[in-house]
Design an enzyme around this catalytic site. Structure first.
Site, short mmCIF file in Angstrom:
data_model
loop_
_atom_site.label_atom_id
_atom_site.label_comp_id
_atom_site.label_asym_id
_atom_site.label_seq_id
_atom_site.Cartn_x
_atom_site.Cartn_y
_atom_site.Cartn_z
CE LYS A 1 0.80 -17.21 -1.70
NZ LYS A 1 -0.12 -18.36 -1.70
CG ASP B 1 -7.92 -3.44 2.88
OD1 ASP B 1 -8.96 -3.32 3.55
OD2 ASP B 1 -7.67 -2.74 1.89
CE1 TYR C 1 -3.28 -2.71 -0.13
CE2 TYR C 1 -4.54 -1.32 1.35
CZ TYR C 1 -4.46 -2.40 0.50
OH TYR C 1 -5.58 -3.17 0.27
CG ASP D 1 -2.97 -19.35 -0.09
OD1 ASP D 1 -2.24 -19.11 0.88
OD2 ASP D 1 -2.59 -20.03 -1.06
CG ASP E 1 -13.47 -5.63 4.07
OD1 ASP E 1 -13.03 -4.99 5.04
OD2 ASP E 1 -13.95 -5.09 3.06
#
Ligand code: NAD
Length: 339
Positions: A177, A235, A125, A211, A239
């Site tokens: 990851k 982020d 970001y 994942d 959600d």
């Protein structure tokens, strides 16, 4: 009587002014100590003063060190840079805390109680991206770089483990990851594990590849307690977690730095329902409960949470996104009656 606490109030865009109005009227009825300095940002700032983050707004937050913020609109693709991201950078709000708690039984998942601690200033970001034009196509190639620093990884990991200790949490799961992004998220994993070792015997340390974590959150969310992760993964995952407790209308967030804390709803400006008076104000109300606890008003925060519980579950007053029929104002008034 509590001593007054100066705080910046940003009504924001879209449904922002509606949910901010509901929230401040509840805080008023609760006799919360906040003394508001109302400022503009986002599309409203852009339209009224040509700047999505006007200097007066920045100055106000610098002075108060505390803000309650409605959602701010960001154009997709082109246009100005996100005011939310700029605020995080300006005030080094490195920790984004997003608790998710089941408030209404009978949903798809019961008894969810999870906290995502998202690194808020680094990773993908940082916005280091550009296009390379080829053969007249200005967007032939897009390049983006992420930046993680050991200091930044250590700071967010320490925040997460300290949060766990302070809030009596049993486990911190480090989400990364590092099998693919070996440097960018490998550094995060390595540093967070090193921090975790100092908490041995007090907080359990676990890890997941992002994942697999996303899938396990759907299959068995109860195995998680506190999740600490990098900016982009945090982020997305937070959600997803909001979806476990009834959606974005129920998800509050805090952006915390050394000297400044900004509280907000996780959701955006909801342009599809703006101006209709039907937005669910709960996410921002819950954010204001976090803000009360942040300034030490734990008694008021507890009273507010209790009234939310009674309004939702005994009085069964809910906005449409939660299957009810109450307007934003009706929900706020019902909650005020229960304070
Ligand atoms: P959104 O969160 O605004 O809306 C997604 C869906 O959820 C919509 O259908 C909306 O109606 C619904 N929704 C959101 N909040 C709700 C509420 N309180 N009550 C009932 N329903 C609600 O996401 P989006 O449409 O992707 O984004 C709209 C704008 O908001 C964009 O400009 C985006 O950049 C911005 N945004 C801002 C923030 C922030 O300020 N923190 C966060 C996310 C998105």
């Amino acid at each position: 009587m509590n001593k007054s606490v100066p705080a910046t109030l940003i009504p924001g865009d879209g449904v922002g002014p509606e949910i901010v109005d509901a929230t401040t009227s509840i805080l008023g009825a609760l006799q919360a100590p906040f003394e508001w300095d109302i400022r503009k940002a986002g599309m409203t700032g852009m339209k009224e003063s040509g700047d999505p983050l006007p200097p007066e707004t920045i100055e106000s937050i610098r002075r108060t060190g505390l803000a309650l913020k409605g959602p701010l609109e960001t154009p997709v693709g082109g246009g100005y840079r996100s005011s939310n991201v700029r605020l995080r950078e300006e005030f080094h709000l490195y920790a984004n805390v997003r608790p998710a708690l089941t408030l209404m039984p009978g949903g798809r998942y019961e008894k969810i109680d999870l906290v995502t601690i998202r690194e808020n200033t680094e990773g993908l970001y940082v916005g280091f991206e550009h296009y390379i034009p080829i053969d007249g196509d200005p967007h032939a190639v897009a390049i983006g770089s992420g930046v993680n620093t050991r200091a930044g990884c250590r700071r967010i990991a320490e925040f997460a483990f300290e949060y766990a200790v302070k809030h009596g949490r049993r486990k911190v799961t480090i989400v990364h990851k590092a099998n693919i992004l070996k440097a960018l998220t490998g550094l995060f994993r390595e540093t967070a594990q090193e921090v975790g070792r100092a908490y041995e015997g007090r907080v359990q340390v676990d890890e997941r590849i992002v994942d697999a974590c996303a899938m396990q959150l759907v299959l068995d969310p109860w195995q998680f307690d506190v999740i600490v992760t990098t900016n982009l993964f945090g982020d997305i995952i937070s959600d997803e977690i909001a979806g476990l407790v009834g959606g974005l209308g129920m998800a509050p967030g805090a952006n915390i730095g050394e000297n400044v804390a900004i509280f907000e709803a996780v959701h955006g400006s909801a342009p599809d329902i703006a101006g209709k008076g039907i937005a669910n104000p709960l996410a921002l109300i819950l954010a204001s409960a976090m803000m009360l606890a942040h300034v030490g008003c734990h008694d008021l925060a507890a009273r507010l949470r209790q009234s939310i519980d009674i309004t939702l579950n005994q009085d069964a007053i809910r906005t449409r996104d939660l299957g009810g029929s109450a307007s934003t104002r009706e929900f706020a008034d019902a909650l005020i009656r229960r304070l």
